[in-house]
Design an enzyme around this catalytic site. Sequence first.
Site, mmCIF file in Angstrom:
data_model
loop_
_atom_site.group_PDB
_atom_site.id
_atom_site.type_symbol
_atom_site.label_atom_id
_atom_site.label_comp_id
_atom_site.label_asym_id
_atom_site.label_seq_id
_atom_site.Cartn_x
_atom_site.Cartn_y
_atom_site.Cartn_z
ATOM 1 N N ASN A 29 -12.029 -95.133 19.075
ATOM 2 C CA ASN A 29 -13.090 -95.089 20.107
ATOM 3 C C ASN A 29 -13.656 -96.461 20.447
ATOM 4 O O ASN A 29 -13.936 -96.720 21.616
ATOM 5 C CB ASN A 29 -14.179 -94.077 19.743
ATOM 6 C CG ASN A 29 -14.877 -94.363 18.444
ATOM 7 O OD1 ASN A 29 -14.270 -94.926 17.533
ATOM 8 N ND2 ASN A 29 -16.119 -93.981 18.336
ATOM 9 N N GLU A 51 -18.329 -94.678 7.847
ATOM 10 C CA GLU A 51 -19.090 -94.420 9.072
ATOM 11 C C GLU A 51 -18.420 -93.240 9.754
ATOM 12 O O GLU A 51 -17.305 -93.368 10.256
ATOM 13 C CB GLU A 51 -19.058 -95.633 10.016
ATOM 14 C CG GLU A 51 -19.669 -96.895 9.459
ATOM 15 C CD GLU A 51 -21.173 -96.830 9.316
ATOM 16 O OE1 GLU A 51 -21.796 -95.810 9.712
ATOM 17 O OE2 GLU A 51 -21.732 -97.797 8.784
ATOM 18 N N CYS A 67 -19.796 -92.211 18.200
ATOM 19 C CA CYS A 67 -20.412 -91.489 17.076
ATOM 20 C C CYS A 67 -21.928 -91.457 17.212
ATOM 21 O O CYS A 67 -22.573 -90.598 16.626
ATOM 22 C CB CYS A 67 -19.993 -92.118 15.756
ATOM 23 S SG CYS A 67 -20.114 -93.895 15.729
ATOM 24 N N GLU A 109 -23.380 -100.985 7.595
ATOM 25 C CA GLU A 109 -22.662 -102.138 8.136
ATOM 26 C C GLU A 109 -23.662 -103.020 8.879
ATOM 27 O O GLU A 109 -24.786 -102.615 9.172
ATOM 28 C CB GLU A 109 -21.572 -101.658 9.099
ATOM 29 C CG GLU A 109 -20.546 -100.778 8.409
ATOM 30 C CD GLU A 109 -19.303 -100.587 9.254
ATOM 31 O OE1 GLU A 109 -19.335 -99.699 10.126
ATOM 32 O OE2 GLU A 109 -18.324 -101.337 9.051
HETATM 33 P P1 NAP Z 1 -9.549 -89.860 12.192
HETATM 34 O O1 NAP Z 1 -8.399 -88.969 12.006
HETATM 35 O O2 NAP Z 1 -10.627 -89.828 11.178
HETATM 36 O O3 NAP Z 1 -8.958 -91.353 12.306
HETATM 37 C C1 NAP Z 1 -9.683 -92.535 12.064
HETATM 38 C C2 NAP Z 1 -8.760 -93.552 11.405
HETATM 39 O O4 NAP Z 1 -8.337 -93.069 10.130
HETATM 40 C C3 NAP Z 1 -7.481 -93.831 12.196
HETATM 41 O O5 NAP Z 1 -7.106 -95.172 12.032
HETATM 42 C C4 NAP Z 1 -6.498 -92.902 11.496
HETATM 43 O O6 NAP Z 1 -5.165 -93.285 11.679
HETATM 44 C C5 NAP Z 1 -6.920 -93.038 10.059
HETATM 45 N N1 NAP Z 1 -6.505 -91.929 9.205
HETATM 46 C C6 NAP Z 1 -6.222 -90.653 9.582
HETATM 47 N N2 NAP Z 1 -5.865 -89.920 8.510
HETATM 48 C C7 NAP Z 1 -5.914 -90.752 7.443
HETATM 49 C C8 NAP Z 1 -5.654 -90.588 6.048
HETATM 50 N N3 NAP Z 1 -5.281 -89.411 5.546
HETATM 51 N N4 NAP Z 1 -5.803 -91.658 5.230
HETATM 52 C C9 NAP Z 1 -6.192 -92.844 5.720
HETATM 53 N N5 NAP Z 1 -6.437 -93.063 7.026
HETATM 54 C C10 NAP Z 1 -6.323 -92.034 7.884
HETATM 55 O O7 NAP Z 1 -10.201 -89.636 13.575
HETATM 56 P P2 NAP Z 1 -9.421 -89.170 14.886
HETATM 57 O O8 NAP Z 1 -8.359 -88.195 14.587
HETATM 58 O O9 NAP Z 1 -9.023 -90.393 15.571
HETATM 59 O O10 NAP Z 1 -10.590 -88.452 15.651
HETATM 60 C C11 NAP Z 1 -10.951 -87.121 15.310
HETATM 61 C C12 NAP Z 1 -12.437 -86.940 15.397
HETATM 62 O O11 NAP Z 1 -13.098 -87.859 14.513
HETATM 63 C C13 NAP Z 1 -13.036 -87.258 16.734
HETATM 64 O O12 NAP Z 1 -12.891 -86.231 17.657
HETATM 65 C C14 NAP Z 1 -14.472 -87.515 16.339
HETATM 66 O O13 NAP Z 1 -15.170 -86.332 16.161
HETATM 67 C C15 NAP Z 1 -14.339 -88.224 15.025
HETATM 68 N N6 NAP Z 1 -14.402 -89.687 15.167
HETATM 69 C C16 NAP Z 1 -15.526 -90.334 14.814
HETATM 70 C C17 NAP Z 1 -15.598 -91.699 14.969
HETATM 71 C C18 NAP Z 1 -16.808 -92.470 14.610
HETATM 72 O O14 NAP Z 1 -17.008 -93.550 15.124
HETATM 73 N N7 NAP Z 1 -17.631 -91.983 13.713
HETATM 74 C C19 NAP Z 1 -14.538 -92.404 15.491
HETATM 75 C C20 NAP Z 1 -13.367 -91.716 15.834
HETATM 76 C C21 NAP Z 1 -13.319 -90.370 15.647
HETATM 77 P P3 NAP Z 1 -4.300 -92.641 12.883
HETATM 78 O O15 NAP Z 1 -4.842 -93.158 14.134
HETATM 79 O O16 NAP Z 1 -2.935 -93.131 12.648
HETATM 80 O O17 NAP Z 1 -4.460 -91.159 12.752
#
Ligand code: NAP
Length: 454
Positions: free
Chosen positions: A129, A227, A261, A434
């Site tokens: 994001n 976060e 977020c 952070e």
């Molecule tokens: P996510 O799956 O939590 O991904 C965030 C990061 O973690 C990405 O770099 C992802 O890599 C990595 N990751 C995923 N699975 C992992 C694992 N098992 N071990 C280590 N790293 C891992 O988030 P998303 O799928 O992109 O988004 C899903 C939801 O998360 C969103 O709809 C939102 O609700 C929430 N979100 C919150 C924030 C925030 O700022 N708090 C930011 C993004 C998303 P990959 O890209 O290769 O999967």
Amino acid sequence: MSTLISPVTGTALQDVRLASAAEADAAIEAAHAAFPAWRAVSPGDRARLLRRFAAVVDEHLEELAQLEVRNAGHTVGNARWEAGNVRDVLNYFSGSPERLSGRQIPVAGGLDVTFYEPLGVVGVIVPWNFPMPIAGWGFAPALAAGNTVVLKPAEVTPLTAIRLGELALEAGLPEGVFTVIPGKGSVVGQRFVGHPAVRKICFTGSTAVGKQIMAGAADQLKRVTLELGGKSANIVFDDVDLEAAAAAAPGAAFDNAGQDCCARSRVLVQASVYERFLGHLETAVSAIAVRDPADATSDMGPLISSGQLAAVRRYSDAADIAVRGSVPTDDPLSSGFWHPPMVALPRSPRDPVWTEEIFGPVLSVLPFTDEADAIRLANDTEYGLSGSIFTRDVGRALRVARAVEAGNLSVNSHSSVRYWTPFGGFKQSGIGRELGPDAPHSFTDVKNVFLSSE
Ligand code: NAP
Ligand code: MG
């Protein structure tokens, strides 16, 4: 290989090579090997290198911004701010190497001093994001405190991170000090969790993955900063300039197409002014310019992916929508991942549109009766990241700000994150903080040394 897709047009942008687990291990081991020399760089020289890195980022600000417009569909105004934020965060934390002072504590029979020792290799895991700012919030204080860094960008938004890795070398950071490793979370991210040379993980993303990382890190007592998600409240009392409060509400929820977020996606309005507020809100939402993010007049671009669009639609299709903005319908934009800005009216405080983080441009509005009711509704969530309070009553502003369980609150403002103030979540929105003056401390362990005067 992974093929990046343009969120604006839904067509292929370019291929990016993804690292294997073995390549991730090799990069972690190179960062581990670079650590002794990096921690030994004198504080003044480490500061100078970080300032040079900031200057090189500044020279490439427009290039970085345009990369983010293409890769993530961010509006060009936002993307310029984001690249500038990396520069500013580097400059801010370049002031910390010479200021990372321990303490001298009075003891009998000698001298007692403390040191903030760097941890070693820090793994930064970044979501899609805000690819640039979130990367910088992790790597800048970690490097300043004397750690080496490996960084995994989100699979769908690696381009600016890859460029930042190149710019670090161009600025003179030694090889292995800051390494960007594009790859899957399940591969590269998992090696950060599993590899013993990684001593801390700084993760931003979903609450579900954050919990898995914390559980995995427990095995080696690896430090974590998390976060995670949010579902923040924007509480509007009846004593405010209602038109101004309604005009500000969409920006606080729809910036970055709601993929934020900190989005204030739950709007709580005092019942006495609820209907009038909705009227003003409709005017404000209808005025949002949803168009090509490369166009400087664009207020809002598309969502990041077809998957995210489908996820957001599952909420908006099931909700009662009171206000619906527009999306581009002309080609080639019509095949991008666009979702109109929307105002939903939840059927109750249990409606998923009210309780779950949507991560898209859908905000919900509910009325409240009095201050106690507003606080109860605001805190009726497992999240606690941010929030806003609109009132002209100073005492009430203070009471409500102290009562809302969230890490970042603003009064009569939807202030965004400032790099020189601490940022982080209560409850299931995260652990640790952070940014701000103390951030380098969270990339160190305190060592206490007693020297006998005998
Ligand atoms: P996510 O799956 O939590 O991904 C965030 C990061 O973690 C990405 O770099 C992802 O890599 C990595 N990751 C995923 N699975 C992992 C694992 N098992 N071990 C280590 N790293 C891992 O988030 P998303 O799928 O992109 O988004 C899903 C939801 O998360 C969103 O709809 C939102 O609700 C929430 N979100 C919150 C924030 C925030 O700022 N708090 C930011 C993004 C998303 P990959 O890209 O290769 O999967
Ligand atoms: Mg995921």
